[in-house]
Structures are given as C-alpha cells and as structure tokens.
Motif scaffolding. Structure first.
Motif, PDB file in Angstrom:
ATOM      1  N   GLN A  88      76.173  51.308  30.959  1.00 25.03           N
ATOM      2  CA  GLN A  88      74.855  51.149  30.348  1.00 25.03           C
ATOM      3  C   GLN A  88      73.847  52.093  31.010  1.00 25.03           C
ATOM      4  OE1 GLN A  88      73.438  48.508  27.823  1.00 25.03           O
ATOM      5  NE2 GLN A  88      72.238  50.389  27.857  1.00 25.03           N
ATOM      6  N   ASP A  89      73.882  52.141  32.345  1.00 20.86           N
ATOM      7  CA  ASP A  89      72.969  53.035  33.068  1.00 20.86           C
ATOM      8  C   ASP A  89      73.258  54.499  32.737  1.00 20.86           C
ATOM      9  OD1 ASP A  89      71.822  50.829  34.257  1.00 20.86           O
ATOM     10  OD2 ASP A  89      73.038  50.974  36.089  1.00 20.86           O
ATOM     11  N   LEU A  90      74.528  54.838  32.542  1.00 20.15           N
ATOM     12  CA  LEU A  90      74.896  56.224  32.228  1.00 20.15           C
ATOM     13  C   LEU A  90      74.425  56.641  30.831  1.00 20.15           C
ATOM     14  CD1 LEU A  90      78.483  56.476  33.752  1.00 20.15           C
ATOM     15  CD2 LEU A  90      76.490  57.798  34.452  1.00 20.15           C
ATOM     16  N   ILE A  91      74.653  55.787  29.832  1.00 21.92           N
ATOM     17  CA  ILE A  91      74.226  56.198  28.480  1.00 21.92           C
ATOM     18  C   ILE A  91      72.713  56.234  28.372  1.00 21.92           C
ATOM     19  CG2 ILE A  91      76.341  55.332  27.408  1.00 21.92           C
ATOM     20  CD1 ILE A  91      74.698  53.057  26.224  1.00 21.92           C
ATOM     21  N   ASP A  92      72.026  55.472  29.242  1.00 21.94           N
ATOM     22  CA  ASP A  92      70.568  55.557  29.279  1.00 21.94           C
ATOM     23  C   ASP A  92      70.093  56.834  29.959  1.00 21.94           C
ATOM     24  OD1 ASP A  92      70.157  53.214  27.921  1.00 21.94           O
ATOM     25  OD2 ASP A  92      70.005  51.981  29.726  1.00 21.94           O
ATOM     26  N   ARG A  93      71.042  57.593  30.516  1.00 20.35           N
ATOM     27  CA  ARG A  93      70.723  58.880  31.155  1.00 20.35           C
ATOM     28  C   ARG A  93      71.443  60.032  30.463  1.00 20.35           C
ATOM     29  NH1 ARG A  93      69.873  54.900  34.396  1.00 20.35           N
ATOM     30  NH2 ARG A  93      68.413  55.025  36.147  1.00 20.35           N
ATOM     31  N   GLY A  94      71.828  59.816  29.222  1.00 17.06           N
ATOM     32  CA  GLY A  94      72.350  60.916  28.415  1.00 17.06           C
ATOM     33  C   GLY A  94      73.852  61.111  28.450  1.00 17.06           C
ATOM     34  N   TRP A  95      74.612  60.176  29.041  1.00 18.58           N
ATOM     35  CA  TRP A  95      76.064  60.288  29.073  1.00 18.58           C
ATOM     36  C   TRP A  95      76.666  59.540  27.899  1.00 18.58           C
ATOM     37  CZ3 TRP A  95      78.959  62.667  33.171  1.00 18.58           C
ATOM     38  CH2 TRP A  95      78.172  63.150  34.222  1.00 18.58           C
ATOM     39  N   ARG A  96      77.895  59.940  27.529  1.00 22.58           N
ATOM     40  CA  ARG A  96      78.658  59.239  26.484  1.00 22.58           C
ATOM     41  C   ARG A  96      80.134  59.305  26.874  1.00 22.58           C
ATOM     42  NH1 ARG A  96      76.878  55.908  22.696  1.00 22.58           N
ATOM     43  NH2 ARG A  96      78.314  56.684  21.113  1.00 22.58           N
ATOM     44  N   ARG A  97      80.916  58.406  26.305  1.00 23.44           N
ATOM     45  CA  ARG A  97      82.353  58.420  26.591  1.00 23.44           C
ATOM     46  C   ARG A  97      83.139  58.804  25.348  1.00 23.44           C
ATOM     47  NH1 ARG A  97      85.985  54.587  25.063  1.00 23.44           N
ATOM     48  NH2 ARG A  97      85.215  52.758  23.941  1.00 23.44           N
ATOM     49  N   SER A  98      84.284  59.429  25.577  1.00 22.55           N
ATOM     50  CA  SER A  98      85.266  59.705  24.539  1.00 22.55           C
ATOM     51  C   SER A  98      86.598  59.275  25.133  1.00 22.55           C
ATOM     52  CB  SER A  98      85.277  61.195  24.183  1.00 22.55           C
ATOM     53  OG  SER A  98      86.286  61.473  23.238  1.00 22.55           O
ATOM     54  N   GLY A  99      87.064  58.078  24.754  1.00 26.18           N
ATOM     55  CA  GLY A  99      88.189  57.488  25.470  1.00 26.18           C
ATOM     56  C   GLY A  99      87.745  57.157  26.881  1.00 26.18           C
ATOM     57  N   LYS A 100      88.463  57.674  27.869  1.00 27.84           N
ATOM     58  CA  LYS A 100      88.089  57.452  29.267  1.00 27.84           C
ATOM     59  C   LYS A 100      87.334  58.637  29.863  1.00 27.84           C
ATOM     60  CE  LYS A 100      91.555  54.076  30.696  1.00 27.84           C
ATOM     61  NZ  LYS A 100      92.543  53.699  31.733  1.00 27.84           N
ATOM     62  N   TYR A 101      87.144  59.660  29.055  1.00 25.26           N
ATOM     63  CA  TYR A 101      86.388  60.830  29.523  1.00 25.26           C
ATOM     64  C   TYR A 101      84.906  60.583  29.263  1.00 25.26           C
ATOM     65  CZ  TYR A 101      84.904  65.684  30.104  1.00 25.26           C
ATOM     66  OH  TYR A 101      84.287  66.831  30.530  1.00 25.26           O
ATOM     67  N   VAL A 102      84.097  60.692  30.312  1.00 32.13           N
ATOM     68  CA  VAL A 102      82.653  60.469  30.211  1.00 32.13           C
ATOM     69  C   VAL A 102      81.955  61.795  30.485  1.00 32.13           C
ATOM     70  CG1 VAL A 102      80.713  59.067  31.023  1.00 32.13           C
ATOM     71  CG2 VAL A 102      83.034  58.126  31.071  1.00 32.13           C
ATOM     72  N   TYR A 103      81.043  62.197  29.632  1.00 30.18           N
ATOM     73  CA  TYR A 103      80.452  63.532  29.725  1.00 30.18           C
ATOM     74  C   TYR A 103      78.966  63.508  29.417  1.00 30.18           C
ATOM     75  CZ  TYR A 103      80.604  63.424  24.633  1.00 30.18           C
ATOM     76  OH  TYR A 103      80.420  63.069  23.319  1.00 30.18           O
ATOM     77  N   LYS A 104      78.294  64.549  29.868  1.00 28.44           N
ATOM     78  CA  LYS A 104      76.863  64.719  29.614  1.00 28.44           C
ATOM     79  C   LYS A 104      76.583  66.180  29.287  1.00 28.44           C
ATOM     80  CE  LYS A 104      72.301  63.939  31.668  1.00 28.44           C
ATOM     81  NZ  LYS A 104      71.735  65.212  31.190  1.00 28.44           N
ATOM     82  N   PRO A 105      76.009  66.472  28.140  1.00 24.34           N
ATOM     83  CA  PRO A 105      75.701  67.856  27.779  1.00 24.34           C
ATOM     84  C   PRO A 105      74.723  68.485  28.779  1.00 24.34           C
ATOM     85  CG  PRO A 105      75.471  66.399  25.882  1.00 24.34           C
ATOM     86  CD  PRO A 105      75.619  65.522  27.076  1.00 24.34           C
TER      87      PRO A 105
END
Length: 475
Positions: free
Chosen positions: A48-65
C-alpha cells in the motif's frame, strides 16, 4: 494464514540500476525506463505504501517508472468510490446487462471493449490496471481563438445582409405607395431564404414537452368535461399553493442499477465469486483450467497472440503469482487482505475474470480478461463498475478502505487519455469548453507523493511541460 499482529517482514531483491524496456504505449524499443525489485514476500501495508509512491506490481515484479527519463511518464490514478455517480454511458452498460440476463436481448452495434494494455512482455514496465476496461467515450471539443473570430465574422456578415434586405424591402414599399398601387394593412409574410430565420407564414414551433402537456389536458377534458375549468384553475395556481410533489425521480445508486431484481423466468443467471489466488484457495485450484482457457482465448482473439504465446506458466507468473501475504484483521474485510480473482460466472461458466489486490486502504485493479464471445456486454466497463461497488461494500465494514486504484495514467498517450477521460469526468455543463467537470478522481504527484484532484493536476497541454520542469526524481 498470518494474523494482523504477527506478520513476517517483506523480503525483496532490489535490482540496481535502471531497466530499459520496449514501451507498450508508444512502442519505443528502449524508451520505457523503470527501477524494479523482485518481491519474494510483501505485507499488504508495505505494498500500500509503495503504490502510494508510484510503484506497481506485475506478478512478483514490483517497479516504478523513472518519471523524468521514461518516454511515457506514468501517474498513479485512483477513484473515490463513495462519491462516484454512474454516468449515462455507465447506466447504459448496466441496463444492457440486465436486459441480457432478463430476456436474453443482445444489443446491436459495436459495443466491444477496446484493449489498451501492452503485450505480456511489456507488462513488467507498463502495468495497465483498468485501462483495458474503459470504452466510455468523452468528446472534448474546444473552440480556439481563430475559430471564434471566424464565427464572429460570419455573424457580422449575416447581420449586414439582413439589414440590407430590410432597407430594400422598405424602399419597394415606398415606391408602391407613391405610385398609387393598392396596399393592404395586413402584413405580408414572405418565405425566408434557407438559413435566414423562421418562416412567419407558419405557426411557431413548440417544444415537444408543451405539446405532450396539451394533449394530456385535452384528453382529461374529454374524459371529465365538468372538471375542465377546475383543472385550468389548478394549472394557473402558483407552485407554492400546490401540494408538494413526491420525489419519485431520485437517481438510482450504483448498487440499485447493478442488483436490480430479475424475473423468476430470467433467461440467464450471473454470479460473481471472489476467490483467493495467492496462496491459491481450493476454489481457485478447482477453476484454474477454465479460467486459464478464458485468458488464452482473450489473448489470442483480442490481442492476436499466437496459440503458443499465452502459456500456463505465463498466465501463472503474470496473473496468479503474488508476493502479497494473506492477512486478516478483526476490523478488516471478511475475505481478508491479499490477491484475488473476481470471477464472473454466467449460467455455470466463467466469462470474465478481474484480477485485484485488496489492501488496507484500497482495492487495486491489476488486470481483466474475458471471453471474446461476450464482448457485446462491454464486460470491461461492467466489471469496473462491479469493482467500484465491491470497494463500497468492503468500506461498510472497513471504513479506512475507501479508494479504488486504477493503475497508471499516461498523459502523453492520447489514446489512453481519450479512454480515461470518459471514465473519470462527468459532463455537468452543456458548453463544450466545460463539458468535463472532474468528479471523483485524484492523481499522485511523483515528487511529493501527495494526491491532487485531477481537475487541478491534469491540465491539458501543460502537464508535460510542468513534469519536465519540476521533476528530478530520487529513486
């Protein structure tokens, strides 16, 4: 199943440096740039804290542009379901589904959802969340200064022509009067030229509503001649003296539209089941093959993938595996937190699956796939509305869970903007220049991580310049 009080820490493997990928939006072979990490396990609060800082997941890979370097900057976008009101287009989709369920009616015309997400290989750098669900169109037309000037010029020319015609007509009348020709005091109405105003030789146009009222009044008069004068007097009374009208035209809520009762002999039966995908529940395991076949057909028909591309391992890696730990809280949702598949069962078979994450403060949409044979039901829009209603349902027990995250918004992608605008904005004024008054969405600012109303943040033509002027993102 982990309890809320005793959770194992998140374990991630950070990939140093920036990853370069083919962009699924602009198709740049190495334009998409992001920072990423492999999440072996992750608490829902950490994610939750990560997606509130611009991260997203694809499967188990979590990334931020990398926002100041990637070709298509991606902004986290979310909706406030508690304030959400379905638009006319949304209501049409819901009514279309009800008609199909009740009577088996299939609407004519092209109502298919237009896929907007990239291929599976691009997903690690371009998670599209709800983008493939949006087929609502919003026509944004604004008049620029040049067009306004040309319209004003045309109006002036038209006024001069009319004035010239009036002068000529008066001169002709004076000549006739001076020559002794008989004249008539009755006005002579000449048929106007096309585009020169109303034809005064014909009765004035009336609104359809007035005509209907007149017909209704005449019908009542025929049925009850004695009440003619009484009815006329009632119509002439001021509104303050009339009895108050009952509020029968209250707009229906989203839930009223979705769960409207069907006849006992309904043609079809639709059921929505929420099953935990990671770790897989017994219901998920029992329906895995059927769900995968729907996904495979979706990829082959909608995205035109070759048959050997959407494999079981790819499906599992991308849409079934999740780093999120299963967590239960006394005040949390009955189903708990974590990753789920929301399955749409029609007459005993799966026709669509929405992949979602249930987090402490939101429901996060990950992906949607559906049986192409049922694309006429606009399942993308329908499932999104169901997910918004689902978020509202969870909110009743868990008040802090009050947002619906829709993945990323890419302002530099005109096609995506065209789709997203139709979802998030609701027309409130007839003026085309103001036809999109933002209703329920917010966009996250990548530097401060604060959320702003999209009406404030998403200013066409300024966004890109504002972004590059201010953003020097710390990774």
């Amino acid at each position: 199943m982990a309890s809320w009080a005793a959770l194992s820490p998140s374990i991630v493997e950070y990939f140093e440096g920036e990853d370069f990928y083919r962009c699924g939006y602009c198709k740049n072979e190495s334009g998409s740039r992001s920072n990423g990490m492999w999440a072996h396990s992750m608490t829902v609060q950490d994610y939750q804290d990560l997606i509130d800082r611009g991260w997203r997941r694809s499967g188990k890979y979590v990334y931020k542009p990398v926002m100041n370097q990637t070709c298509c900057p991606q902004y986290t976008i979310r909706c406030r379901p508690l304030q959400f009101q379905p638009s006319k287009s949304h209501k049409k989709v819901l009514k279309k589904m009800l008609k199909f369920l009740a009577k088996g009616e299939i609407s004519k015309g092209n109502c298919e959802d237009e896929p907007m997400e990239p291929t599976m290989e691009d997903a690690v750098s371009s998670d599209f969340g709800l983008i493939n669900k949006l087929d609502i169109h919003c026509d944004l037309k604004t008049l620029n200064d040049d067009l306004k000037k040309s319209l004003e010029s045309e109006e002036k020319k038209k006024a001069k022509r009319e004035e010239s015609n009036e002068i000529t007509h008066s001169q002709d009348m004076e000549e006739k009067l001076g020559s002794g020709e008989p004249s008539c005091s009755v006005k002579v109405h000449t048929a106007p030229q096309p585009g020169r105003g109303a034809d005064l030789s014909k009765p004035p146009c009336r609104k359809a509503k007035e005509i209907r009222k007149e017909r209704k009044r005449l019908k009542l008069m025929q049925q009850n001649p004695a009440g003619e004068r009484e009815g006329f007097q009632a119509q002439c009374q001021p509104s303050s003296l009339l009895p108050p009208k009952t509020k029968s035209n209250q707009p229906k809520s989203l839930e009223d539209l979705i769960f409207e009762s069907l006849p006992e002999n309904a043609s079809h039966k639709l059921e929505v089941r929420v099953v935990r995908s990671s770790p897989p529940s017994s219901q998920f395991k029992a329906t895995f093959q059927e769900s995968y076949q729907v996904y495979k057909r979706y990829q082959m028909v909608v995205h035109r993938d070759p048959p050997d591309k959407p494999t079981v391992s790819q499906f599992t890696r991308f849409l079934c595996s999740s780093p999120l730990e299963t967590e239960n809280s006394p005040n949390g949702p009955d189903c708990g937190y974590g990753s789920f598949h929301q399955q749409y069962w029609l007459d005993g078979k799966i026709i669509a699956v929405g992949v979602i994450d249930i987090l402490p403060y939101c429901v996060s949409s990950v992906y949607l796939y559906y049986d192409p044979d049922y694309s006429f039901l606009s399942l993308g829009v329908y499932s999104a509305l169901r997910e918004i209603a689902f978020t509202r349902q969870l909110h009743e027990k868990t008040p802090q869970l009050s947002y619906y995250y829709m993945g990323f918004y890419i302002h530099s992608c005109p096609k995506m903007k065209y789709k997203v605008v139709g979802w998030l904005w609701k027309s409130s004024r007839p003026d085309p220049a103001h036809c999109c008054s933002l209703l329920t969405s917010t966009l996250q600012m990548p530097l401060t991580f604060s959320s702003l109303p999209a009406e404030t943040a998403c200013i066409p033509l300024r966004w890109h310049h504002h972004h590059h002027h201010h953003h020097h993102i710390a990774h």
